[in-house]
Design a protein around this motif. Sequence first.
Motif, mmCIF file in Angstrom:
data_model
loop_
_atom_site.group_PDB
_atom_site.id
_atom_site.type_symbol
_atom_site.label_atom_id
_atom_site.label_comp_id
_atom_site.label_asym_id
_atom_site.label_seq_id
_atom_site.Cartn_x
_atom_site.Cartn_y
_atom_site.Cartn_z
ATOM 1 N N TYR A 139 0.823 -1.209 0.000
ATOM 2 C CA TYR A 139 0.000 0.000 0.000
ATOM 3 C C TYR A 139 0.864 1.268 0.000
ATOM 4 C CZ TYR A 139 -4.300 -2.600 1.179
ATOM 5 O OH TYR A 139 -5.390 -3.430 1.162
ATOM 6 N N LEU A 140 1.840 1.301 0.892
ATOM 7 C CA LEU A 140 2.618 2.526 1.097
ATOM 8 C C LEU A 140 3.702 2.713 0.043
ATOM 9 C CD1 LEU A 140 3.018 2.507 4.997
ATOM 10 C CD2 LEU A 140 1.330 3.706 3.617
ATOM 11 N N SER A 141 4.219 1.628 -0.525
ATOM 12 C CA SER A 141 5.277 1.724 -1.540
ATOM 13 C C SER A 141 4.934 0.805 -2.717
ATOM 14 C CB SER A 141 6.640 1.348 -0.945
ATOM 15 O OG SER A 141 6.984 2.217 0.112
ATOM 16 N N PRO A 142 3.985 1.184 -3.540
ATOM 17 C CA PRO A 142 3.600 0.337 -4.675
ATOM 18 C C PRO A 142 4.781 0.146 -5.627
ATOM 19 C CG PRO A 142 1.992 2.096 -4.312
ATOM 20 C CD PRO A 142 3.181 2.421 -3.476
ATOM 21 N N PRO A 143 4.900 -1.033 -6.216
ATOM 22 C CA PRO A 143 5.992 -1.280 -7.160
ATOM 23 C C PRO A 143 5.859 -0.407 -8.420
ATOM 24 C CG PRO A 143 4.965 -3.332 -6.430
ATOM 25 C CD PRO A 143 4.073 -2.221 -5.979
ATOM 26 N N GLN A 144 6.984 -0.190 -9.096
ATOM 27 C CA GLN A 144 6.976 0.564 -10.341
ATOM 28 C C GLN A 144 6.331 -0.273 -11.449
ATOM 29 O OE1 GLN A 144 8.001 3.757 -10.776
ATOM 30 N NE2 GLN A 144 8.395 3.881 -8.565
ATOM 31 N N ASN A 145 5.688 0.407 -12.397
ATOM 32 C CA ASN A 145 5.062 -0.249 -13.555
ATOM 33 C C ASN A 145 4.112 -1.360 -13.119
ATOM 34 O OD1 ASN A 145 6.597 1.353 -15.399
ATOM 35 N ND2 ASN A 145 8.342 -0.018 -15.043
ATOM 36 N N ALA A 146 3.351 -1.081 -12.084
ATOM 37 C CA ALA A 146 2.413 -2.082 -11.570
ATOM 38 C C ALA A 146 1.166 -1.391 -11.047
ATOM 39 C CB ALA A 146 3.064 -2.905 -10.462
ATOM 40 N N LEU A 147 0.111 -2.176 -10.987
ATOM 41 C CA LEU A 147 -1.155 -1.714 -10.428
ATOM 42 C C LEU A 147 -1.449 -2.542 -9.181
ATOM 43 C CD1 LEU A 147 -3.024 0.469 -11.661
ATOM 44 C CD2 LEU A 147 -4.507 -1.374 -12.454
ATOM 45 N N VAL A 148 -1.770 -1.880 -8.082
ATOM 46 C CA VAL A 148 -2.129 -2.576 -6.843
ATOM 47 C C VAL A 148 -3.645 -2.547 -6.715
ATOM 48 C CG1 VAL A 148 -1.908 -2.651 -4.337
ATOM 49 C CG2 VAL A 148 0.044 -1.962 -5.733
ATOM 50 N N LEU A 149 -4.250 -3.719 -6.664
ATOM 51 C CA LEU A 149 -5.703 -3.838 -6.579
ATOM 52 C C LEU A 149 -6.092 -4.549 -5.292
ATOM 53 C CD1 LEU A 149 -6.458 -5.024 -10.232
ATOM 54 C CD2 LEU A 149 -6.645 -2.694 -9.329
ATOM 55 N N ALA A 150 -7.013 -3.953 -4.538
ATOM 56 C CA ALA A 150 -7.596 -4.611 -3.366
ATOM 57 C C ALA A 150 -8.845 -5.345 -3.842
ATOM 58 C CB ALA A 150 -7.937 -3.587 -2.288
ATOM 59 N N VAL A 151 -8.849 -6.660 -3.686
ATOM 60 C CA VAL A 151 -9.877 -7.502 -4.306
ATOM 61 C C VAL A 151 -10.650 -8.275 -3.248
ATOM 62 C CG1 VAL A 151 -10.304 -9.402 -5.921
ATOM 63 C CG2 VAL A 151 -8.485 -7.739 -6.391
ATOM 64 N N ASP A 152 -11.969 -8.353 -3.431
ATOM 65 C CA ASP A 152 -12.790 -9.184 -2.545
ATOM 66 C C ASP A 152 -14.171 -9.337 -3.159
ATOM 67 O OD1 ASP A 152 -13.424 -10.783 -0.448
ATOM 68 O OD2 ASP A 152 -13.391 -9.228 1.093
ATOM 69 N N GLU A 153 -14.993 -10.187 -2.511
ATOM 70 C CA GLU A 153 -16.378 -10.373 -2.956
ATOM 71 C C GLU A 153 -17.331 -9.904 -1.864
ATOM 72 O OE1 GLU A 153 -14.908 -13.936 -2.387
ATOM 73 O OE2 GLU A 153 -13.444 -13.151 -3.803
ATOM 74 N N LYS A 154 -18.347 -9.200 -2.270
ATOM 75 C CA LYS A 154 -19.447 -8.881 -1.363
ATOM 76 C C LYS A 154 -20.576 -9.827 -1.744
ATOM 77 C CE LYS A 154 -22.247 -5.117 0.509
ATOM 78 N NZ LYS A 154 -21.823 -5.370 1.903
ATOM 79 N N SER A 155 -20.697 -10.894 -0.966
ATOM 80 C CA SER A 155 -21.631 -11.964 -1.333
ATOM 81 C C SER A 155 -23.004 -11.740 -0.707
ATOM 82 C CB SER A 155 -21.075 -13.314 -0.890
ATOM 83 O OG SER A 155 -20.881 -13.331 0.510
#
Length: 362
Positions: free
Chosen positions: A165-181
């Motif tokens: 979260y605090l230091s995202p990698p270069q040339n990358a996308l950080v996605l927080a993923v989950d399901e609301k069931s």
Amino acid sequence: MPGPKPLPLELSDHERRVLRGWMRKQTASQALVLRSRIVLACAEGRPNAQVADDLGVSRETVRKWRSRFAADRLEGLVDRPRSGAPRKITDEQVEALVARTLGQAPPTGDSHWSTRSMAEAVGMSQSAVSRIWRAFGLKPHIVETWKLSTDPQFVTKVRDVVGIYLSPPQNALVLAVDEKSQIQALDRTQPVLPMAPATPAKMTHDYVRHGTTSLFAALDIASGSVIAQHYRRHRHQEFLRFLKTIDAAVPKDLDLHLVLDNYATHKTEPVKKWLLRHPRFHLHFTPTSASWLNLVERWFAELTCRKLRRSAHHSVVELERDIRGWINEWNKNPKPLVWTKTADDILGTLAAYCTRINDSGH
């Protein structure tokens, strides 16, 4: 007959500066400002009658504050503290009430103390109990849920997720993923009454269920935009389909770092095999019982509060269409959900809390 000759007043330079300061001070009371003006006018040698006429007060008022100043100087102009009623509740009684609130259950068998039951138990008024509870921040009627993770890799996973979260990698996308069931398509049994002046909107407490849907969502922590897809079930097959949706939506030159929980569907063999064939996907798992580490949960809270909680839908199709419309509007002006605490901050807070509850004897 002329009245008695007024007492002459002579001011020191310090007293004159203080009196003038009181007159200019915005937070000074009007009474103190008036007394300062009376004393300064009297110090110019004016008789009481003239000072009273100039300031629009009675001669008795001028005489009172001239005499008070002559006797006690500056201290004579300040209101003296009132004695008030004697204190009825001792420190020992307060300590006993607080200890009883924290350490004993009500004798009536209730799950928690109320002001009434505590007042009866200790022989105080309800208002006194309420004041003491407020002073010590005690709220027996409130209970919050919590659960401490028992994941043996808790520290490692916290540092991994917070680090991404605090230091995202270069040339990358950080996605927080989950399901609301199990999002229910609920329809109220009677029409919702709109808000009117002095009257809030009203809806029936009962409802009719028309089925459920599950929403898979991937929150881009950098931009706040969301990739989302509805499925009627939430098995590993649906999760795999959602991974393919993400793969198609994100440019191929970007790596993908997904923050996920430990739900079994995220770790099945078909999912693992697909990930091996798509090496740009990197999975970061939150510790067990630590869903608060997944930022998409905060976005789900926005969806619930701003859309789902007060909605009514006649079918699952209508519910899904409504949610898609809300997400499209969100993505027109997305708002990033910024993570601020470091891993050391989180671990330090948890360690301090565990120490405190261990020392309390509970």
